[in-house]
Structures are given as structure tokens and as C-alpha cells.
Enzyme design. Structure first.
Site, PDB file in Angstrom:
ATOM      1  N   SER A  41      17.686 -25.666 -17.894  1.00 51.69           N
ATOM      2  CA  SER A  41      18.255 -25.030 -19.083  1.00 51.69           C
ATOM      3  C   SER A  41      19.768 -25.085 -19.133  1.00 51.69           C
ATOM      4  O   SER A  41      20.350 -25.011 -20.225  1.00 51.69           O
ATOM      5  CB  SER A  41      17.784 -23.569 -19.165  1.00 51.69           C
ATOM      6  OG  SER A  41      18.090 -22.876 -17.974  1.00 51.69           O
ATOM      7  N   HIS A 271      23.636 -17.911 -19.378  1.00 52.11           N
ATOM      8  CA  HIS A 271      23.662 -19.356 -19.574  1.00 52.11           C
ATOM      9  C   HIS A 271      24.929 -19.759 -20.325  1.00 52.11           C
ATOM     10  O   HIS A 271      25.541 -18.931 -21.002  1.00 52.11           O
ATOM     11  CB  HIS A 271      22.438 -19.814 -20.380  1.00 52.11           C
ATOM     12  CG  HIS A 271      21.204 -19.990 -19.569  1.00 52.11           C
ATOM     13  ND1 HIS A 271      20.485 -18.932 -19.072  1.00 52.11           N
ATOM     14  CD2 HIS A 271      20.545 -21.111 -19.164  1.00 52.11           C
ATOM     15  CE1 HIS A 271      19.438 -19.385 -18.391  1.00 52.11           C
ATOM     16  NE2 HIS A 271      19.455 -20.703 -18.439  1.00 52.11           N
TER      17      HIS A 271
END
Length: 290
Positions: A41, A271
Site C-alpha cells: 500500500s 500512509h
């Protein structure tokens, strides 16, 4: 200016212009070969607009897409997928009963010129680490409960997981070389997630003060392992940590390149946001130019 001199000067200028045009045309006609991106990811860019693969939460503004556009590659295949591990390089990746991505290595072929790999975080349990440490911080925010959890019994469980992941990363790199023997292969590390020079920002981000240094050291250990496997397997390591220091989850919007538990810009928790993906792209482009 005498006619003969003027004629020679005109010819020289015209020749230079023709050479420049020919060079430019040659560059357009023969761009670098195909580029294939593999990874998890941190590569795919979950929730960053625009999402082009909802199963994998893949963005067309992730760092591979930015690099492909900047480098003018002749072909581009982004196989990255959220939650991927090294196992998902050779097997289909599923979300429950639904297959979201085929084996990522299937996208690597003999005509590839460039392959990048960003993997390893999920092999050591990235999501469970964040969940565990966030939960523990609510009980003891000023201590180091997460460190105690992962080092109970005198052994560092995360260090052991990183060591166990190393040969898996090496095996993926060897498989890339077998499939694309002429490709340049780069292993892309993870950017700075937690503050480099402080004990964090609890309760803004739920990591206990005493755990920040342990988790920071764990990420550096992971990156060091990736660098070592790259060196041992004829690949180049791309450091995205150093250039992202000061842009961690504790920074203000616009300065932070990594979103926190509650993202303030489109991105998955903990993230990279679009700024973070762009920073990783710059690091990769610099490595390609070196």
C-alpha cells in the site's frame, strides 16, 4: 559581414538546429523500456485521488505513476496492491472470497527495463502493530507499553519478524532477475512515519511517548534489511526515509507527508498522502539519475 562568412554562419546554425531536432526526435523515438511496479500500500497509494483499482486501493498519483510519467517510459504496469506481502508476489491476493490481484510477478517479463519493489511492512504485521500500539497507548500514554508488548520474554518479536522476512525479499529479487534479466531493479524503502527527533504527539497520534523511539528504530531496522537484501541481490536501494524527515504524522497539514490515524488529507491512516507519494517519486528519480 561578407556573403561567404554569412553563408558559413547560416549553415553552422542550421546544422546545429538540425542536430538538436534529430537528437530530440531520437529521444522521443527511443524512450526507456517498460517499467513494472511491485509492492504494497505504500506503493499503491490507497485513497489518494484518483483511485484506479478499488480492489487494491491503487492511485494514479502514486510514486510509480509519477515516475513513469517523468521518465517517459515506453510501457508501464503497476501491479502494486494494498495489504500485499512477499507471498503475494507469487500467488493471487484475496480479500475474503474475492481475488483482488493476481500474482504480482506475473507482470514482470523479459522485455522490462525497470522494476521497482516496495514490500516487507505487511510481512512484519504493519496493521496489527499500529492497532496494538494505538490501543496500548490509551492505557499508558507516557510509558512504553507497546515496546513491552513486543519485547516480552526478552526477545524482540518485530526484529525477529524482520529477520524472517529478509530471505523472502531476497527470493522475490531473484525471481525478478530471472523474469527480467536485463532490467534495472530497485528496492524502495519506507518513508519517515514518526518524528525523528521527538517522542511523538500523543494524544494527537495515539503512540505512547516511550514507544516512539522503539517503533522508529524498528522501521529503520526494516529499511536496513531491505537495503541489505538489495545489495546482496544485484539491486539498488532507494532511501525514502532521509528525505522525508520532518514530514511525519505529527506535522501540520501541508507539512506532513504521512497521514495519522485520522487522515486530514486523502490517504489511508499512517500512509503517505499525495505529497508523500510525490516525495518518494523524487527519491526514486534521483536514484535513477545516479
Amino acid at each position: 559581414m561578407p556573403n561567404a562568412v554569412r553563408a558559413r554562419a547560416t549553415a553552422a546554425v542550421g546544422g546545429a538546429l538540425l542536430l538538436a531536432v534529430a537528437t530530440a526526435n531520437a529521444a522521443v523515438a527511443a524512450p526507456p523500456g517498460k517499467y513494472v511496479s511491485l509492492g504494497d500500500s505504500y506503493v499503491s497509494g490507497p485513497l489518494i485521488p484518483s483511485q484506479v483499482n478499488l480492489g487494491c486501493l491503487r492511485s494514479n498519483q502514486n510514486y510509480p505513476s509519477l515516475v513513469a510519467a517523468a521518465e517517459g517510459v515506453s510501457g508501464f504496469s503497476d501491479e502494486s496492491c494494498g495489504a500485499a506481502t512477499t507471498d503475494d508476489m507469487t500467488q493471487s491476493q484475496a480479500d475474503g472470497p474475492i481475488t483482488v490481484n493476481g500474482p504480482q510477478l506475473d507482470g514482470v517479463t523479459s522485455d522490462d527495463a525497470l522494476v521497482t519493489l516496495g514490500i516487507g511492512g505487511n510481512d512484519i504485521g504493519f496493521i496489527s502493530i499500529i492497532a496494538t500500539c494505538a490501543g496500548e497507548s490509551l492505557i499508558n500514554p507516557f510509558g512504553s507499553p507497546c515496546t513491552a508488548h513486543y519485547t516480552s520474554g526478552g526477545a524482540d518479536q518485530l526484529a525477529a519478524a524482520i529477520n524472517a522476512t529478509a530471505p523472502k525479499v531476497g527470493a522475490v529479487l531473484q525471481a525478478i532477475h530471472q523474469r527480467a534479466p536485463h532490467a534495472k531493479v530497485l528496492v524502495v524503502g519506507y518513508p519517515d512515519i514518526l518524528p525523528e527527533y521527538s517522542n511523538g504527539c500523543w494524544p494527537l497520534e495515539p503512540i505512547a511517548y516511550g514507544d516512539v523511539s522503539y517503533l522508529r528504530a524498528t522501521e529503520k531496522r526494516l529499511n536496513s534489511m531491505l537495503a541489505g537484501e538489495a545489495a546482496a541481490n544485484n539491486a539498488q536501494y532507494v532511501d525514502t526515509y532521509t528525505s522525508t524527515i520532518g514530514h511525519d504524522v505529527c506535522q501540520a497539514p501541508g507539512t506532513k507527508w504521512i497521514e495519522g490515524l485520522v487522515p486530514l488529507a486523502p490517504a489511508a491512516p499512517f500512509h503517505p498522502n499525495a505529497l508523500g507519494e510525490a516525495a518518494m517519486a523524487r527519491a526514486l528519480e534521483a536514484a535513477l539519475a545516479s
